[in-house]
Design an enzyme around this catalytic site. Structure first.
Site, PDB file in Angstrom:
ATOM      1  CD  GLU A   1      -2.848  -1.109   2.450  1.00 38.00           C
ATOM      2  OE1 GLU A   1      -4.005  -1.540   2.342  1.00 38.00           O
ATOM      3  OE2 GLU A   1      -2.370  -0.713   3.532  1.00 38.00           O
TER       4      GLU A   1
ATOM      5  CB  CYS B   1       2.986   7.332   3.300  1.00 39.56           C
ATOM      6  SG  CYS B   1       3.508   6.062   4.472  1.00 39.56           S
TER       7      CYS B   1
ATOM      8  CB  CYS C   1       7.119  -5.229   8.301  1.00 34.63           C
ATOM      9  SG  CYS C   1       8.472  -4.443   9.228  1.00 34.63           S
TER      10      CYS C   1
ATOM     11  CB  CYS D   1       6.384  -3.466  16.016  1.00 36.23           C
ATOM     12  SG  CYS D   1       8.099  -3.000  15.646  1.00 36.23           S
TER      13      CYS D   1
ATOM     14  CB  CYS E   1       3.155  -2.334  13.383  1.00 35.06           C
ATOM     15  SG  CYS E   1       3.228  -1.750  11.675  1.00 35.06           S
TER      16      CYS E   1
ATOM     17  CD  GLU F   1      13.646  -0.684   9.401  1.00 40.55           C
ATOM     18  OE1 GLU F   1      14.492   0.077   8.884  1.00 40.55           O
ATOM     19  OE2 GLU F   1      12.893  -0.321  10.333  1.00 40.55           O
TER      20      GLU F   1
ATOM     21  CB  SER G   1      10.828   6.035   9.039  1.00 39.54           C
ATOM     22  OG  SER G   1      10.471   5.619  10.331  1.00 39.54           O
TER      23      SER G   1
ATOM     24  CB  SER H   1      10.037   4.266  14.575  1.00 33.78           C
ATOM     25  OG  SER H   1       9.598   4.838  13.360  1.00 33.78           O
TER      26      SER H   1
ATOM     27  CG  ASN I   1      -4.392   6.001  13.728  1.00 35.13           C
ATOM     28  OD1 ASN I   1      -4.784   7.122  13.475  1.00 35.13           O
ATOM     29  ND2 ASN I   1      -3.250   5.525  13.259  1.00 35.13           N
TER      30      ASN I   1
ATOM     31  CB  CYS J   1       1.548   6.062  11.745  1.00 30.77           C
ATOM     32  SG  CYS J   1       2.193   7.539  10.971  1.00 30.77           S
TER      33      CYS J   1
END
Length: 399
Positions: free
Chosen positions: A132, A145, A152, A156, A159, A214, A247, A270, A349, A392
């Site tokens: 995306e 973005c 990934c 985490c 996420c 990442e 990032s 981050s 969020n 995010c």
């Protein structure tokens, strides 16, 4: 969910909800640094340097200047349609374009929000992998973005992208093509409209590598993509390196490597917690490189490039938004000097009933106040796309 109740300050510990973290043989969160073996995408013009493009064209028995013509169509006019390329000989034109500008991203779906000023694109890659990207119009700039990996491997727990693990690294051209496709949409007037008096060109001006993946775990392709972004048109997209943000969750050796590239991109760490006890749970890669190591590398990036570093910090209710953590963060940043860093707290969020929810406004204000009082420049991040799971930590690429 477990809570520590021995102190009057409520402390919620990170825990996955609705899914289970992949663990390694020792029971720790699994980290995937290498890309799984999958079929490679077709070689594209954007995978090649300017010299390599000329050589490829000559191998096809054509004069080398055709490479520049193709690059002009792709990087300046944002087209891969042979019908648009009337300066190329009609005989063999379709075959040439198919060979050097093969389709890389197939649009599966798009969602719009913020009165049409935000679009989230879902793309299917050649092998069925989904990624995306999110296009956002702000006053004076247009930001994209972008993703650097399908999935990934950093695992985490907060996420959405990391829940399924790493599918594969994206190629240089797949990374770049997200920008070209966004610019094509902009040229067609598909992202809202200019505000009165606005003079921003209708093309992407800012890139944030904060989509899926990442970036520093796909180091070589990401750096090559950045070099293509900043190369003058028509050899590249003619963007400013200062408008590109890379990032990372803290891959320290790669941060040091990036500092030596002599590309003045904005670097964002981050962090999300200033203490190793919490960050070990929140950001599993902290088991490899601790908070102080990551901050030392970030400071070294500033020393090498002169570019102020951004510290990204998602404020999560009762988990990492305590006033003492703001003070510890300020202490660690100020111990490494002044003027080198800027903190971006990001309101998480909210999800009703979840442990992963936004800080209360009073806690957020107090966190920011303590940083500012300590002399740390701090700005709350303006997040976009929450209604379409485009903000995010929300990119999951569900078909």
């Amino acid at each position: 969910m477990t809570e520590i109740t021995s102190t009057p300050v409520r402390q919620v510990r990170p825990a996955t909800e609705g899914w289970s973290q992949k663990l390694d043989a020792e029971g720790r969160p699994l980290l995937q640094f290498g890309s799984p073996k999958r079929g490679k995408p077709p070689v594209h013009l954007a995978d090649l340097t300017a010299a390599e493009r000329v050589e490829r064209i000559k191998e096809l028995g054509l004069p080398g200047f055709r490479a520049k013509q193709l690059a002009t169509h792709y990087f300046t006019h944002y087209t891969s349609d042979p019908d648009d390329m009337t300066d190329l000989p009609a005989a063999g034109r379709e075959e040439l374009v198919a060979g050097l500008l093969p389709p890389l991203l197939t649009e599966v779906r798009r969602l719009e929000t913020d009165r049409g000023d935000t679009i989230k694109f879902l793309w299917r890659l050649h092998d069925g992998a989904l990624v995306e990207s999110v296009l956002m119009r702000y006053p004076g700039r247009i930001t994209l973005c972008i993703s650097s990996q399908a999935g990934c491997g950093m695992n985490c727990p907060f996420c959405a992208t990391g829940q399924a693990g790493l599918t594969r690294n994206m190629s240089t051209a797949e990374i770049v093509d997200q920008i070209v496709r966004a610019n094509r949409a902009l040229a067609a007037g598909e992202l809202g409209g200019k505000k009165r008096g606005e003079t921003t060109p209708e093309r992407v001006s800012n890139i944030v590598f904060m989509g899926m993946g990442e970036p520093l775990a796909n180091y070589a392709r990401v750096v090559q993509a950045v070099r293509t972004m900043i190369a003058p048109q028509p050899e590249g997209l003619g963007m400013s390196a200062r408008g590109i943000t890379v990032s990372t969750v803290g891959l320290v050796p790669a941060i040091k490597k990036l500092a030596a590239e002599d590309i003045p991109v904005t670097f964002a760490l981050s962090l999300h917690a200033p203490d190793d006890q919490l960050r070990d749970e929140l950001i599993p890669v902290n088991s490899r490189w601790k908070v102080d190591e990551a901050l030392d590398a970030a400071r070294a990036y500033f020393d090498a490039t002169g570019r102020r570093v951004s510290i990204e910090y998602a404020l999560i209710k009762d988990m990492n938004d305590h006033g003492w953590r703001a003070e510890l963060l300020a202490e660690k940043l100020n111990a490494r000097g002044r003027g080198w860093v800027h903190v971006n707290p990001i309101p998480l969020n909210p999800t009703p009933g979840s442990i992963w929810t936004a800080s209360e406004p009073a806690a957020q204000a107090e966190f920011v106040r303590r940083l500012v009082d300590a002399g740390v420049p701090t700005t709350i991040r303006d997040t976009r796309g929450k209604e379409i799971d485009g903000a995010c930590g929300q990119l999951a690429a569900a078909d």
